[in-house]
Design an enzyme around this catalytic site. Structure first.
Site, PDB file in Angstrom:
ATOM      1  N   TYR A  64      -3.536 -63.161 102.516  1.00 25.84           N
ATOM      2  CA  TYR A  64      -4.996 -63.188 102.398  1.00 25.84           C
ATOM      3  C   TYR A  64      -5.459 -64.469 103.081  1.00 25.84           C
ATOM      4  O   TYR A  64      -5.004 -65.558 102.716  1.00 25.84           O
ATOM      5  CB  TYR A  64      -5.432 -63.214 100.927  1.00 25.84           C
ATOM      6  CG  TYR A  64      -5.146 -61.938 100.163  1.00 25.84           C
ATOM      7  CD1 TYR A  64      -3.873 -61.675  99.640  1.00 25.84           C
ATOM      8  CD2 TYR A  64      -6.149 -60.999  99.944  1.00 25.84           C
ATOM      9  CE1 TYR A  64      -3.624 -60.511  98.922  1.00 25.84           C
ATOM     10  CE2 TYR A  64      -5.903 -59.836  99.218  1.00 25.84           C
ATOM     11  CZ  TYR A  64      -4.641 -59.591  98.721  1.00 25.84           C
ATOM     12  OH  TYR A  64      -4.396 -58.439  98.011  1.00 25.84           O
TER      13      TYR A  64
ATOM     14  N   LYS B 215      -7.575 -53.870  92.960  1.00 28.42           N
ATOM     15  CA  LYS B 215      -7.617 -53.484  91.547  1.00 28.42           C
ATOM     16  C   LYS B 215      -8.158 -52.071  91.300  1.00 28.42           C
ATOM     17  O   LYS B 215      -8.048 -51.556  90.186  1.00 28.42           O
ATOM     18  CB  LYS B 215      -8.469 -54.484  90.751  1.00 28.42           C
ATOM     19  CG  LYS B 215      -7.845 -55.861  90.635  1.00 28.42           C
ATOM     20  CD  LYS B 215      -6.541 -55.791  89.862  1.00 28.42           C
ATOM     21  CE  LYS B 215      -5.816 -57.110  89.821  1.00 28.42           C
ATOM     22  NZ  LYS B 215      -4.354 -56.961  89.791  1.00 28.42           N
TER      23      LYS B 215
HETATM   24  C1  PHB Z   1      -4.271 -52.366 101.356  1.00 33.41           C
HETATM   25  O1  PHB Z   1      -3.075 -52.386 101.635  1.00 33.41           O
HETATM   26  O2  PHB Z   1      -5.029 -51.488 101.784  1.00 33.41           O
HETATM   27  C2  PHB Z   1      -4.807 -53.453 100.495  1.00 33.41           C
HETATM   28  C3  PHB Z   1      -3.930 -54.382  99.964  1.00 33.41           C
HETATM   29  C4  PHB Z   1      -4.418 -55.405  99.187  1.00 33.41           C
HETATM   30  C5  PHB Z   1      -5.766 -55.501  98.940  1.00 33.41           C
HETATM   31  C6  PHB Z   1      -6.645 -54.570  99.458  1.00 33.41           C
HETATM   32  C7  PHB Z   1      -6.165 -53.530 100.244  1.00 33.41           C
HETATM   33  O3  PHB Z   1      -6.224 -56.533  98.206  1.00 33.41           O
END
Ligand code: PHB
Ligand code: APR
Length: 393
Positions: free
Chosen positions: A201, A297
């Site tokens: 992230y 979530k």
């Molecule tokens: C996703 O893999 O689409 C994904 C993963 C984590 C998140 C949101 C989407 O926080």
């Protein structure tokens, strides 16, 4: 037609409820507006909390997930040119998450329901829930252009944010809490190996970015975009360039690019409608609440609602108990609000909201604190892997 529990919606909430009740000998019928192909083709998030994984085991739909899913013990948080790892296992006594797409979870559940002779009626939109205050609530639905009725003991409204269940109760009986964020996520799915072993992230001055995955050969990436942005504005190359610019150099160097399998834009919203019960109508999943995707979530909250609702219905049919049905809404909502808070907080700390330089410095200070302190890392880890379910029996 008649059934014990009439379920509106064949997303993860409705399917999981139907399967768990079936295993206890309770009959359900699922009414779904869309076609099966449409439902199975939707691309959604792909991170399962441990509690969700356990529920899929309880529902006996775990085999492919255990085979193809990938266990992750941490995530990376990238900011100010560096990447810091949050170690879930270390800060939660061995906690992990499972990388397995919601698309796959939905497919496994549909196959299990059909294999057991379950009734799933696709292209049968519910148009209203009536008499939910009596012990014979009815779902009015359409099939082949004809108006039909499903008479039930209970109705489970698992029909998502745009569904008909929440709309079927007097609006003055609902309290709605909502926050709309001034941006969206532009996502790409591509058959390229993930940039890293774990999800990253990223907070960047150009906006948020997320590096996720579905498998060792399929990646899912997102960049924060404007609310008025359109998929047509983006070529694959433009997406990859923008993503690269938002990642620390050492991470970006590992990016493998390829053609899109899918590209889409999702808005971000926090939403809760209270209560989650109206007489014999119970709301679950996106029908009652929406979280922004930061932290993944959505599906996990749908599963935790079903954890409580399935137990309450099983106690009713098995032991004639109504106390758990009475406690469903307040109990489910306690966990919902904690996830609403976490998703809002994680969004606030990682996205670009405005051009005021103090806000960005505050975000960086917060990320620095969270990743540098044992308490901060524990906060992030215990929320990310999923807070425990309450005892409910
Ligand atoms: C996703 O893999 O689409 C994904 C993963 C984590 C998140 C949101 C989407 O926080
Ligand atoms: N009649 C029948 N079905 C309906 C109706 C209706 N009037 N309205 C909506 N539906 C169906 C939708 O077509 C959809 O298949 O209800 C289903 C709701 O499923 P989801 O939207 O997947 O919601 P839920 O099961 O609560 O799962 C929550 O899934 O949608 C994601 O982001 C969400 O990850 C979260 C999780």
């Amino acid at each position: 037609m008649r059934t014990q529990v009439g379920i509106i919606g064949s997303g993860p909430a409705g399917l999981l409820l139907s399967q768990l009740l079936h295993l206890q000998g309770i009959d359900t019928v699922i009414l779904e507006r869309q076609s099966r192909e449409h439902v199975q083709g939707r691309i959604r998030a792909g991170v399962l909390e441990m509690g969700t994984v356990q529920m899929l085991r309880d529902a006996q739909v775990h085999e492919r997930m255990e085979r193809e899913g990938i266990i992750h013990e941490g995530i990376g948080l990238a900011f100010a040119g560096r990447t810091e790892r949050i170690d879930f296992a270390k800060h939660t006594g061995g906690g992990t998450v499972m990388i397995y797409g919601q698309t796959e979870v939905t497919r496994d559940l549909i196959e299990a329901r059909l294999a057991a002779g379950g009734i799933l009626k696709y292209e049968c939109p519910a148009v209203a829930v009536e008499d939910y205050d009596t012990n014979q609530p009815r779902i009015i639905y359409e099939e082949d252009g004809q108006r039909k009725e499903l008479v039930c003991d209970f109705v489970a409204g698992c029909d998502g944010y745009h569904g008909v269940s929440r709309q079927s109760v007097p609006q003055d009986k609902l309290t709605v809490y909502e926050k709309i964020y001034p941006f969206g996520w532009l996502g790409i799915l591509s058959d390229v190996p993930p940039i890293d072993k774990e999800l990253i992230y990223a907070n960047h001055e150009r906006g948020f970015a997320l590096c996720s995955m579905r498998s060792h050969t399929r990646s899912r990436y997102y960049v924060q975009c404007g609310l008025d942005d359109r998929v047509e504005n983006w070529t694959d190359d433009a997406f990859w360039d923008e993503l690269r610019r938002r990642l620390p150099e050492r991470v970006a160097d590992n990016l493998v690019t390829g053609p899109r399998l899918e590209m889409s834009i999702a808005p971000l919203r926090s939403f809760v409608a209270e209560p989650m019960r109206f007489g014999n109508l119970f709301l679950a999943g996106d029908a009652a609440h929406i979280v922004p995707p930061t932290g993944a979530k959505g599906l996990n909250l749908a599963a935790s609602d079903i954890f409580y609702l399935s137990r309450a219905l099983i106690a009713y049919y098995g032991e004639k108990r109504t106390d758990l049905l009475d406690r469903y809404s307040e109990t489910a909502l306690r966990r919902v609000w904690k996830a609403i808070r976490f998703s809002w907080w994680f969004t606030s700390m990682t996205h670009r909201f405005d051009d005021d330089p103090i806000n960005r410095r505050l975000q960086i200070a917060e990320l620095d604190y969270i990743t540098g302190s044992e308490a901060g890392q524990t906060t992030m880890a215990e929320n990310y892997i999923g807070l425990p379910f309450e005892t409910f029996e």
